[in-house]
Design a protein around this motif. Sequence first.
Motif: not given
Length: 390
Positions: A174-177, A188-195
Amino acid sequence: MPSTDFQESSSSPSSFNLSILSRRRDQVHSMDSPPLESNGQQSDLEAFQRTVAERFQDLAAAPSEELLSIPWIRKLLDTFLCVHEEFRLIVFNHKSSLAKPPMDKYITDFFERSVKALDVCNAIRDGIEQIRHWQKQLEIVLCALDNQRSIGEGQFRRAKKALIDLTIAMLDERDSNTTVSHRNRSFGRQSNSRAEPRSMANFRSLSWSVSRTWSAARQLQAISSNLAPPRGNEISATNGLNVGVFTMSYVLLFVMWALVAAIPCQDRGLPTHLFTRQFAWAAPIGSLYERIMEESKRRDRRNTCGLMREIYEIEKCVRLMNELTDCVEFPLTEERERQVKQRVQEIGKIYEAIKEGLDPLERLVREVFRRIVRSRTEGLDSIARANLQD
């Protein structure tokens, strides 16, 4: 865009209104302009329009529980292959016309769009491989808990670890998107992704066939660039052939868009204003577009890494199983063991669906890739030979 914008006056494939190609032909004839180049060409193009309309009408008739499932996606790709083969014959049969201006520009643009679709196919195959990794975690859960007379603490710990690993892997996907760009998009999401964890980064660098900076959203926008319905004077100038090219370009765009919506890939998304309603096939494609968009807006699907029905079932089963295992104490009570076995049966069903469906799905994606390459090569060679003969 409201779904009513896509409604036609007819309700079955056999009663579709005449395509814009037919209407333009009647208008041209009514103005005493020269007729189209040949009745055979006109018949081929109208048959192609009907094929597209009927095929997508069949896809649009799928109930909600089947939409975006692996069987439905396979049916979508079968539809693409059928339509693409009919279009390939049109290109072959009318290569002399396609080699002349202004049709040479239309067909060249289509072949360029086809090349961009190849990258999407590669990204989708990567996404299918990602789902296979999730399938292996489900298999561990089943090996630990399924067909056991009684469930021991060691077996439970093994299953719990697999569930945690699967949850982390899906969250990473999810975050890689969101790591490529954060602009407004449909999926997909528009929030900041973690490392990104080192293990996931290593996996991507070794097995993903598209660059880490590659964007599905940008690729789809490139395919849709300058894709506009032909005007009446353009249809007359090309003897209607540009309508066939536009139709195939539109089908290519929609199929790639639907694959990106369903299957994990980088930077999923597409602006929502690209779809036409001027053709007989626009109603079923528009209906599918609206349904997929509505699916993406559901609260429980909004942040998913893919809208494929089986991905939703995996997420649901894992969430329910995690909730159950968080409050387990040993020895298990009879009621708790019954609940665990019920959840395991649900996991078994989705595991079997994925196991049976992924390989045929990947073969179809590979076949789409090969057909696009072969058709482009044959088309360009045919047009080049037609130019030499002239």
